[in-house]
Design an enzyme around this catalytic site. Structure first.
Site, PDB file in Angstrom:
ATOM      1  N   CYS A  17       0.827  -1.212   0.000  1.00  0.00           N
ATOM      2  CA  CYS A  17       0.000   0.000   0.000  1.00  0.00           C
ATOM      3  C   CYS A  17       0.857   1.256   0.000  1.00  0.00           C
ATOM      4  O   CYS A  17       0.499   2.263  -0.613  1.00  0.00           O
ATOM      5  CB  CYS A  17      -0.946   0.005   1.200  1.00  0.00           C
ATOM      6  N   HIS A 154      -1.934   0.820   7.287  1.00  0.00           N
ATOM      7  CA  HIS A 154      -2.324   0.900   5.883  1.00  0.00           C
ATOM      8  C   HIS A 154      -2.119   2.319   5.365  1.00  0.00           C
ATOM      9  O   HIS A 154      -2.349   3.292   6.085  1.00  0.00           O
ATOM     10  CB  HIS A 154      -3.791   0.483   5.736  1.00  0.00           C
ATOM     11  N   ASN A 172      -8.202   4.273  -2.136  1.00  0.00           N
ATOM     12  CA  ASN A 172      -7.571   3.110  -1.555  1.00  0.00           C
ATOM     13  C   ASN A 172      -6.910   2.296  -2.667  1.00  0.00           C
ATOM     14  O   ASN A 172      -7.067   2.603  -3.849  1.00  0.00           O
ATOM     15  CB  ASN A 172      -8.619   2.285  -0.804  1.00  0.00           C
TER      16      ASN A 172
END
Length: 176
Positions: A17, A154, A172
Site C-alpha cells: 500500500c 495501511h 484506496n
C-alpha cells in the site's frame, strides 16, 4: 472539494500500500498540473527501493525513488506483479521525476485538518497512514463512520473532503 486523481488500482495480497500511495500521489500531481491519466509503476518501488520495503510494508520515504536521481517508470514497462523481485528498472526509461517531497508536519506527527486541506487544494492528493481494522477492510460504499484506534497499518491517499458530511474523500488500493 476533490482534487484530480487517477483510477483506483489493486495491490492484491502484497502489503505494498505504501508504494500505491506514493505512486498515486505522483500520478495525481501530474494530472492536476499537466493533465492526462498517467500510469506509473508501483512494482518499480517494490523491487528497487534500498530500504528493505516489501510486501510486508514500507513507508512514504519511497518517494525518494521518484526524485531526479532515480525517477518513476511507466506501468506499461514495469508492470505490477505483487511480489518483491530483482530490480530491472534500467530496461525502462524514466517517465517523470520530482525534485522534492515533504511531510506536511513531520514524519511522526499528525498535521491539522486545515493544513491537509491546504495541501490537497494547492498541491494535489496527500498520502496518509490509517488504522485499517476489519470494518475498514469490509467497506463497500457510502460514508465510513467507524472511529477505531489501533496501530497504523495501511496507506491511502486523501484526494479531497466533504465538509457537509465531515468526511475525507480517499483513494484506496484495494480495487473499486
Amino acid at each position: 472539494h476533490k482534487t484530480p486523481h487517477t483510477p483506483v488500482k489493486n495491490q492484491g495480497s502484497c502489503g505494498s500500500c505504501w508504494a500505491f500511495a506514493c505512486v498515486g500521489v505522483l500520478e495525481g500531481a501530474v494530472k492536476k498540473f499537466y493533465g492526462g491519466n498517467y500510469n506509473f509503476s508501483e512494482e518499480y518501488l517494490l523491487d528497487c527501493n534500498g530500504y528493505g520495503y516489501s510486501c510486508s510494508g514500507g513507508y512514504f520515504s519511497a518517494h525518494n525513488y521518484h526524485k531526479s536521481n532515480y525517477g518513476a517508470r511507466y506501468e506499461s514497462c514495469y508492470p505490477y506483479y505483487g511480489s518483491k523481485g530483482t530490480c530491472w528498472a534500467s530496461s525502462c526509461s524514466v517517465a517523470t521525476w520530482i525534485s522534492s517531497w515533504y511531510y506536511i508536519s513531520g514524519s511522526s506527527s499528525t498535521p491539522s485538518t486545515s493544513a491537509i486541506k491546504d495541501k490537497i487544494y494547492y498541491k494535489g492528493s496527500v498520502a496518509s497512514a490509517v488504522y485499517a481494522d476489519y470494518y475498514f477492510q469490509a467497506y463497500s460504499g457510502g460514508t465510513f463512520t467507524r472511529n477505531a484506534s489501533g496501530t497504523v497499518n495501511h496507506a491511502i491517499i486523501l484526494v479531497g473532503w466533504d465538509d457537509s458530511r465531515g468526511a475525507w474523500r480517499l483513494k484506496n488500493s484495494w480495487d473499486t
